[in-house]
Design a protein around this motif. Structure first.
Motif, PDB file in Angstrom:
ATOM      1  N   ARG A  60       0.806  -1.224   0.000  1.00 23.64           N
ATOM      2  CA  ARG A  60       0.000   0.000   0.000  1.00 23.64           C
ATOM      3  C   ARG A  60       0.839   1.275   0.000  1.00 23.64           C
ATOM      4  O   ARG A  60       0.301   2.374   0.069  1.00 23.64           O
ATOM      5  CB  ARG A  60      -0.958   0.001   1.194  1.00 23.64           C
ATOM      6  N   GLY A  61       2.150   1.138  -0.084  1.00 21.86           N
ATOM      7  CA  GLY A  61       3.001   2.319  -0.157  1.00 21.86           C
ATOM      8  C   GLY A  61       3.260   2.923   1.204  1.00 21.86           C
ATOM      9  O   GLY A  61       2.950   2.350   2.243  1.00 21.86           O
ATOM     10  N   GLY A  62       3.836   4.093   1.200  1.00 25.39           N
ATOM     11  CA  GLY A  62       4.188   4.767   2.446  1.00 25.39           C
ATOM     12  C   GLY A  62       4.984   6.003   2.135  1.00 25.39           C
ATOM     13  O   GLY A  62       4.639   6.763   1.231  1.00 25.39           O
ATOM     14  N   SER A  63       6.089   6.196   2.856  1.00 25.42           N
ATOM     15  CA  SER A  63       6.908   7.377   2.659  1.00 25.42           C
ATOM     16  C   SER A  63       8.356   7.027   2.919  1.00 25.42           C
ATOM     17  O   SER A  63       8.669   6.291   3.851  1.00 25.42           O
ATOM     18  CB  SER A  63       6.473   8.497   3.601  1.00 25.42           C
ATOM     19  N   ALA A  64       9.239   7.536   2.076  1.00 25.00           N
ATOM     20  CA  ALA A  64      10.675   7.376   2.270  1.00 25.00           C
ATOM     21  C   ALA A  64      11.349   8.670   1.848  1.00 25.00           C
ATOM     22  O   ALA A  64      11.035   9.226   0.794  1.00 25.00           O
ATOM     23  CB  ALA A  64      11.214   6.205   1.449  1.00 25.00           C
TER      24      ALA A  64
END
Length: 714
Positions: free
Chosen positions: A501-505
């Motif tokens: 589901r993705g996220g943040s980097a």
């Protein structure tokens, strides 16, 4: 196409020459103190300017002087401009959202030339760029900058590649590393430094769990591009520090790289390089030991690369605690004498203040016990160094008292979630339950760096006060999952998540892959995995069968028998990966900790004390509800001037600010066309002082932009 671009450059340069704006190779000496000749303002990265035309008394009158649009922001809001432009004489040099180098008339913003390193068929920008370097010798003036995995040398007047540098004006940074790095992630993001006839560089490499390239620091001949010296940050046999790794770690472990910039003491001929963690970031069972020279400040002889001293700020890093910015070099006044000092900010919001001749702390540092890991195969280091002075510029732990009180519902939800996690102090090891990292993976301090006022010894630094959650999961065993799922978990889940589901980097949203099968066919997915795109690295090192198996897994299909058999032959990687870079947020997307969520800080380095701390940025919708400004997560750094001001953009609300450096009072702000996630520059041309910042946006879910905006007094 190449002839057309060259003709366009020639026309632009001819126009500039008629106007008298072509860069003068000697102007850098004439205008010392009035320009911004290097990334960070100068070789010592002080981010300080002696200019005072714009000052506390008149900054409220500041207005837009010019805007330059580069025209290459991505429509999907996934591009950024992180460049701190340099100014030499009347010319500003910078880079665009698409990693093009350019020169502008610094007084008007008019374009003089542009160079596109990705103009070839099928080429596309990879990574980001934070600035360029300038070198001159007589009439030979050059701009050096990194784009992708190449270092380019351009004629400063024309933007043409220097024919005698490397191969047709560039060198391949993947060469001369002592081992095959085919298919591994390696890009140049932050400028190095130029000393005499050397350009001294670090690079960004992979952080795992995929294999990573080594993080050597290298010096190249600025005229020819020939490699002149190499320093191995993961020591080879017979070198100091080899014993702090398992035998032959240099052959297989990567990272420990200098990606955040280098500082130079030109008078002494010494470069100071900050290094990052070894790969894999979050599990080090295959690299047990203190791991020199990862997470170190390194003092190297600029002429030879010989190590003079080192200071390690994290032993055996399993928290991604890279040193995020170049050290700041300045003279510290203490007890009636001047000390050649170095200040290093960290992601954990500490400042290490060292004597730069010896590497010894100038303020007390204590080795404190650190908790052990319970992950299979891992042995964390028993102690970690923590400065006792100055105080950290962000909170150091999260307890139930520190969770959000924005609403009763958000408070109750955050408390319940926190109770299931490991929290309470710095250096809590990664865990399968989930460990709170606070400050988070993006600081505390970050790549925008800090500024030092040499007259007062005051350091100005912005900080994000965001908690993140690091949760480790075992990689599926060969017999327990299809090869596509297993390889996805091994290499992709740490960014896109176990649930896809993705996220943040690195402050940028990572897209969901849940419906990727509707957006890409198998061929396109395999090509994307192989080549990478934007900030997504290439996974060219894995086999064709594995790439096809991942594509099949993402599309909900079964891999072929041949692909499964090919995957079974591949050597297993590290046994753990993470579920992704997950911020600790409430159900409405706000930080699940009490404000402030972002701050600007003034730190007295003479006495080791905090002078002031103020929120940086706001969520306008919360302010309208009567909630005092909370501050926001922030990217990009400050500039301090003799006019009594601290300039900084960085905040999520897309504002550019000027603060009183004595008190922290906000004196002026202006809205940018997109987020200013870059460090500004200030300079004087024609008797007028300007402050310029890149407005490239693209972080924290904000829109991308393509502008450089310069401000001046009317």
């Amino acid at each position: 196409m190449v002839q057309k671009r060259t003709a366009q450059r020639i026309a632009l340069v001819a126009l500039a020459a008629v106007a008298g704006l072509a860069a003068s190779p000697r102007r850098i000496h004439v205008d010392r103190g009035r320009g911004w000749p290097a990334h960070g303002g100068n070789a010592g990265h002080t981010q300080f300017s002696p200019l005072d035309q714009i000052n506390r008394g008149n900054v409220a009158r500041l207005a837009v002087a010019w805007v330059h649009h580069t025209g290459d922001a991505r429509a999907d809001d996934r591009s950024q401009i992180q460049c701190n432009p340099i100014v030499v004489g009347p010319v500003l040099y910078g880079t665009s959202a698409g990693l093009k180098a350019f020169a502008l008339d610094a007084a008007t913003g008019r374009e003089l030339w542009t160079f596109d390193p990705f103009a070839g068929p099928g080429e596309q920008p990879i990574g980001v760029n934070r600035g360029v370097m300038y070198w001159e010798d007589g009439d030979d003036a050059r701009i050096l900058f990194g784009a992708g995995s190449r270092l380019y040398a351009l004629e400063a007047r024309t933007g043409r590649p220097v024919a005698g540098f490397g191969r047709e004006g560039s060198i391949d940074l993947r060469q001369d590393l002592g081992r095959d790095v085919t298919g591994l992630h390696l890009v140049s993001t932050t400028p190095g430094v130029v000393w005499r006839d050397l350009v001294i560089m670090g690079m960004r490499v992979g952080e795992g769990p995929a294999p990573a390239a080594p993080g050597h620091i290298r010096a190249y001949d600025v005229r020819s591009g020939r490699l002149r010296w190499t320093f191995h940050t993961i020591p080879w046999p017979g070198e100091v520090g080899y014993e702090t790794w398992p035998e032959d770690a240099w052959k297989r472990v990567g990272g420990a790289n200098t990606w955040s910039g280098i500082s130079l003491d030109a008078e002494r001929g010494v470069v100071f390089a900050p290094t990052g963690s070894p790969a894999y970031d979050f599990w080090g069972g295959n690299r047990l030991g203190a791991n020199l020279f990862a997470n170190c400040i390194l003092a190297l002889d600029a002429a030879t690369g010989k190590r003079l001293w080192h200071y390690q700020v994290v032993h055996h890093d399993v928290w991604d605690r890279d040193l995020p910015a170049a050290p700041i070099l300045f003279s510290l006044r203490r007890g009636g004498r001047r000390i050649a000092a170095l200040a290093q900010i960290t992601k954990s919001a500490h400042v290490f203040l060292l004597d730069r001749q010896t590497g010894q702390p100038l303020l007390p540092v204590e080795e404190q016990p650190a908790p052990p890991s319970d992950l299979d195969g891992e042995t964390t280091w028993p102690t970690q160094p923590l400065p006792l002075k100055p105080p950290p510029f962000a909170r150091q732990s999260l307890t139930e008292d520190g969770v959000t009180d924005r609403t009763p519902e958000a408070h109750a939800e955050a408390r319940a979630r926190l109770r299931a996690l490991r929290t309470g102090r710095q250096f809590m090891p990664p865990s399968r339950e989930g460990t709170v990292i606070f400050p988070g993976f993006d600081g505390g301090g970050e790549w925008g760096g800090a500024a030092v006022d040499p007259a007062t010894g005051t350091l100005y630094v912005n900080s994000s006060e965001m908690a993140w959650v690091l949760t480790m999961v075992p990689v599926p065993a060969r017999a327990s999952a299809p090869v596509g799922e297993r390889v996805y978990v091994q290499y992709c889940a740490s960014c896109h998540g176990i649930d896809r589901r993705g996220g943040s980097a690195q402050g940028q949203l990572v897209p969901s892959l849940v419906d990727v099968g509707h957006r890409f066919d198998s061929t396109d997915l395999v090509a994307l995995i192989d080549k990478g795109k934007g900030t997504m690295p290439s996974f060219g090192f894995i086999s064709d069968g594995e790439k096809k198996a991942i594509a099949a897994f993402l599309r909900g299909e079964s891999a072929s028998k041949g692909e499964e058999e090919e995957g079974e032959k591949v050597e297993a990687g590290v046994p753990f990966t993470s579920t992704g870079y997950n911020r600790f947020l409430d159900s409405e997307g706000y930080p699940a900790v009490k404000p402030p969520w972002g701050t600007l800080n003034a730190v007295d380095l003479v006495h080791g004390e905090t002078r002031w701390r103020v929120p940086l940025g706001e969520y306008p919708e919360l302010t309208r509800r009567g909630i005092p400004p909370t501050g926001t997560e922030n990217y990009g750094g400050p500039v301090v001037t003799a006019g009594g001001l601290v300039f900084i953009a960085a905040s999520r609300d897309e504002m550019f600010h000027a603060f009183d450096k004595r008190t922290g009072r906000l004196l002026w702000q202006a809205r940018l066309p997109a987020g200013g996630y870059a460090t500004p520059s200030t300079y004087e041309v024609g008797g007028r002082q300007y402050v310029v910042v890149a407005a490239g946006g693209g972080k924290m879910g904000t829109r991308s932009g393509d502008a450089y905006v310069a401000f001046a007094l009317p």
